[in-house]
Design an enzyme around this catalytic site. Structure first.
Site, PDB file in Angstrom:
ATOM      1  N   GLU A 151      -4.445   7.087  -5.958  1.00 30.04           N
ATOM      2  CA  GLU A 151      -4.487   6.373  -7.232  1.00 30.04           C
ATOM      3  C   GLU A 151      -5.783   6.688  -7.969  1.00 30.04           C
ATOM      4  OE1 GLU A 151      -3.749   2.202  -6.737  1.00 30.04           O
ATOM      5  OE2 GLU A 151      -1.999   2.507  -5.461  1.00 30.04           O
TER       6      GLU A 151
ATOM      7  N   ALA B 225      -0.936  -7.754  -9.471  1.00 28.60           N
ATOM      8  CA  ALA B 225      -1.779  -8.948  -9.588  1.00 28.60           C
ATOM      9  C   ALA B 225      -2.119  -9.275 -11.036  1.00 28.60           C
ATOM     10  CB  ALA B 225      -3.067  -8.765  -8.792  1.00 28.60           C
TER      11      ALA B 225
ATOM     12  N   ARG C 102       0.849  -1.187   0.000  1.00 23.64           N
ATOM     13  CA  ARG C 102       0.000   0.000   0.000  1.00 23.64           C
ATOM     14  C   ARG C 102       0.893   1.249   0.000  1.00 23.64           C
ATOM     15  NH1 ARG C 102      -3.343  -2.811  -1.569  1.00 23.64           N
ATOM     16  NH2 ARG C 102      -5.436  -3.274  -0.748  1.00 23.64           N
TER      17      ARG C 102
ATOM     18  N   HIS D 208      -0.288  -0.114 -10.237  1.00 19.00           N
ATOM     19  CA  HIS D 208      -0.980  -1.108  -9.415  1.00 19.00           C
ATOM     20  C   HIS D 208      -1.318  -2.352 -10.255  1.00 19.00           C
ATOM     21  CE1 HIS D 208      -3.268  -1.260  -5.385  1.00 19.00           C
ATOM     22  NE2 HIS D 208      -3.034  -2.504  -5.801  1.00 19.00           N
TER      23      HIS D 208
END
Length: 326
Positions: A272, A294, A243, A291
């Protein structure tokens, strides 16, 4: 039969590569993608989402107490991820809204691998050297002398699901000395992988490389602050895929300018999406990615499957797995 209206909020990835997931949602209700300002919250957000009783959400917006006080019926917020610090769990429970997340193991490998990939890109100056090649500046290659990982001292702050995998990769892949700081450290795991459990001050003062992997809470907010930077070795490298608010960004900029931090790789920011006017973008030794830790096919498939299953279970009168409460 209950009429379900489904909102997919601020997720640029859910269902994009897997249309079958959208089709499954359409079998239980109407589906709409909605994008709002990442800082939107409260009554404004509730009004924007009026009528939607099933939500799949990204890391933003913020579902705070004011939001739940003004929102009409909302059965579930299924997080397209493992974090939930943008949701007031107490308020959700009070208003009868279930909050569920993706099982941590779904994201483990993808996020850990990206933490190391971004770290290596910064340490070996991959991005600027690639640009030099594209610009036919092969004669400039001597400018791109980086640092290696092998044999260095690595400090992992937060050694849970993802941090433990980062630690394993750096320990066994690069023969590093491994320092970890985590109040809930699995001692059996630490022994198996040769991890030294130390306090934060020891970790920051002895590490050549620091990986941030802890959850964001009252005790970890700004965990890398001016006091910590003052104790670091000059020339440390830092990677953060957890984070943005784990770092005091102003203090980080000072540390970069003083040469305390030789390189920084971040996949997460305080705000963001981050503007390209953010100070980080002025430094050649800082890598910012949007980001995307993932973002592997395998991980996104698994994350999407969990969210779809959550909503299908609610529609069938069942409770989803991986619910979180205050």
């Amino acid at each position: 039969m209950t009429k379900y209206r489904i909102a997919i909020i601020n997720s640029s990835s859910f269902g994009r590569r897997f249309p079958d997931q959208i089709e499954r949602l359409e079998a239980i209700g109407t589906v709409k993608r909605i994008t709002v300002d990442g800082m939107m919250h409260g009554k404004e957000l509730a009004e924007r989402l009026h009528g939607y009783n099933l939500i799949i959400s990204s890391v933003t917006p913020f579902f705070d107490e004011e939001f739940f006080e003004h929102k009409d019926e909302l059965l579930i917020i299924s997080r397209h991820g493992i974090g939930y610090n943008n949701i007031d769990l107490k308020a959700a429970k009070k208003h009868g809204t279930i909050v569920s997340i993706v099982p941590p193991l779904v994201e483990r490998d993808a996020v850990a691998e990206n933490a190391v990939a971004n770290l290596m890109a910064v340490m070996r100056m991959t991005v600027p050297s690639s640009k030099a090649a594209a610009d036919n500046r092969w004669a400039d290659r001597a400018q791109f002398v980086g640092n290696g990982i092998t044999g260095k001292t690595v400090g992992v702050i937060g050694c849970g699901n993802i941090g433990s995998r980062v630690a394993e990769i750096l320990k066994h892949g690069f023969n590093t000395r491994l320092l970890v700081t985590d109040p809930d450290l699995n001692q059996e795991w630490a022994s198996e992988h040769g991890a030294e459990s130390v306090n934060l001050e020891t970790l920051v003062s002895e590490s050549d490389i620091i990986s941030l992997n802890c959850t964001l809470n009252d005790t970890s907010f700004g965990i890398l602050n001016q006091k910590m930077f003052d104790q670091m070795k000059p020339g440390v490298y830092i990677t953060n895929t957890a984070r943005g608010d784990l770092i005091d960004e102003e203090a980080m900029c000072r540390a970069i300018e003083k040469g305390i931090v030789k390189g920084l790789a971040v996949d997460v920011m305080h705000e963001e999406p981050a503007s390209n006017e953010h100070p980080y973008f002025q430094y050649e030794n800082v890598l910012v990615t949007p980001h995307t830790s993932a973002y592997t096919i395998e991980c996104l498939r698994g994350m999407g499957e969990k969210c779809v299953e959550d909503l299908e279970k609610i529609a069938a009168g069942q409770m989803p797995d991986c619910m979180v409460e205050e």
